[in-house]
Write a protein that holds these residues in place. Sequence first.
Motif, PDB file in Angstrom:
ATOM      1  N   LYS A  83       0.823  -1.207   0.000  1.00  0.00           N
ATOM      2  CA  LYS A  83       0.000   0.000   0.000  1.00  0.00           C
ATOM      3  C   LYS A  83       0.858   1.258   0.000  1.00  0.00           C
ATOM      4  N   MET A  84       2.175   1.072  -0.197  1.00  0.00           N
ATOM      5  CA  MET A  84       3.103   2.196  -0.184  1.00  0.00           C
ATOM      6  C   MET A  84       4.028   2.104  -1.399  1.00  0.00           C
ATOM      7  N   ALA A  85       4.607   3.247  -1.764  1.00  0.00           N
ATOM      8  CA  ALA A  85       5.563   3.299  -2.860  1.00  0.00           C
ATOM      9  C   ALA A  85       6.716   4.211  -2.471  1.00  0.00           C
ATOM     10  N   ILE A  86       7.896   3.988  -3.088  1.00  0.00           N
ATOM     11  CA  ILE A  86       9.048   4.850  -2.846  1.00  0.00           C
ATOM     12  C   ILE A  86       8.903   6.113  -3.682  1.00  0.00           C
ATOM     13  N   ASP A  87       9.158   7.252  -3.064  1.00  0.00           N
ATOM     14  CA  ASP A  87       9.066   8.513  -3.790  1.00  0.00           C
ATOM     15  C   ASP A  87       9.990   9.523  -3.126  1.00  0.00           C
ATOM     16  N   LYS A  88      10.267  10.618  -3.815  1.00  0.00           N
ATOM     17  CA  LYS A  88      11.009  11.714  -3.206  1.00  0.00           C
ATOM     18  C   LYS A  88      10.096  12.428  -2.229  1.00  0.00           C
ATOM     19  N   VAL A  89      10.632  12.740  -1.076  1.00  0.00           N
ATOM     20  CA  VAL A  89       9.822  13.315  -0.002  1.00  0.00           C
ATOM     21  C   VAL A  89      10.532  14.514   0.599  1.00  0.00           C
TER      22      VAL A  89
END
Length: 497
Positions: A83-89
């Motif tokens: 339910k999650m994804a890697i992204d720039k934060v």
Amino acid sequence: MVEASGMMCTTTNTALIPAFNPTIHRTHLPLSRRHHVQFSLSATASQTSTFMETIPWGCENDSLENSSSLLKWLSESGLPSQKMAIDKVDVGERGLVALKNIRKGEKLLFVPPSLVITPDSEWSCPEAGEVLKKNSVPDWPLLATYLISEASLTESSKWFSYISALPRQPYSLLYWSQTELDRYLEASQIRERAIERTNNVVGTYNDMRLRIFSKYPDFFPEEVFNIESFKWSFGILFSRMVRLPSMDGKVALVPWADMLNHNCEVETFLDYDRSSKGIVFTTDRPYLPGEQVFISYGNKSNGELLLSYGFVPKEGTNPSDSVELPLSLKKSDESYEEKLELLKKYGLSGSQCFPLRVTGWPLELMAYAYLAVSPSSMRGKFEEMAATASNKTTSNKDLRYPEIEEQALQFILDSCESSISKYNKFLQASGSLDLDVTSPKQLNRRLFLKQLAIDLCTSERRILFRAQYILRRRLRDMRTGELKALTIFNGFRKFFK
């Protein structure tokens, strides 16, 4: 900020034990065109930069391409749909963000044990791992060597996609040179912790090299297994290692989970879930799609977070924040030698640091202050004070010596104000630092490190200011009370005359 693992971590409390015996067999493919650069605590910033350029593994801290490859490999290797994804934060460069609504109390991740690196993981070169285990190499250096071994095999290693997604330069004080530590962290006691940690890593590597690596150069060539690669692997362990309570406290690296960033207000941590047979964490708050999902790295001070993970939370946001206050016996004290021997008996020294929090200070600090100011006439109480200062007694939870309490509080205040002056000196001079740097790359690094130091020193000084205020007020009340009592006494004396 930082991109590091989200976990209830005990890395800073784990001792590095440089004591191993040799015996190894291995066929290893050495890396080509590799330049060996000796690194030491006295290395300059430019040497440190060169050192990092020699590490061919991993990626830039904000690389999404490597992260996508990691997720693809994990999914193909048995990781369930997430339910999650890697992204720039905003917090952490890379992080995990919610793809769907996530409820409070929901279990996430489900990383199977087969995708977790532990001291029991299978080596691509099994002979090397067998020899290290046969020689009782502890978990930390064992895993550090394992990471280097697997990384050097590139695509031949099962963990290639994971290692490719690791930062080439983990954020950690391990990568600050002695010059940088002296330049930016002179006021903070975390500088001493950083030097001690680096010395432990260097000492562990030197022992491994003498006892094992040098005796089996075909399996552990120096161009691969050297201090640069050891610093890299230990940097990864310090920033990403977890201890899993439900797996008998086993230490582990958990791919995918270690993309989670820390939030001081979050209390959830990783563990093995027997029902789902995977590594999970249970959310303690809901998340909307697009929001970054956080985890706790443990109740750590800002200094500890900088030491292992390379970031400092915003001032005033960390309820676990503290600052180390140094206290020292006075060598002019006629009972100095006697007090020092008692402190040594209980594992302390003539100069000791104690944590100050916004909410107050520990009994151990007060006991040490009592011992430092106590006159020789209180010799019979010295051991009780020393034992309490070491926290090796349970009988003195309300230790108090009213006759010397004012002197003890003044002693703490003097140390507090001495520390504040050091922070003031650094913060006032910080604007003029780095004007001697001409290289843009070096300047960017220096400015980044300086900002981290400013953030840390500002938060630590804030705690000292709070302690200073409390101490001054308490001393003022005590002295006002004494003056009032003396005035009343003098009044009665005049009346009776």
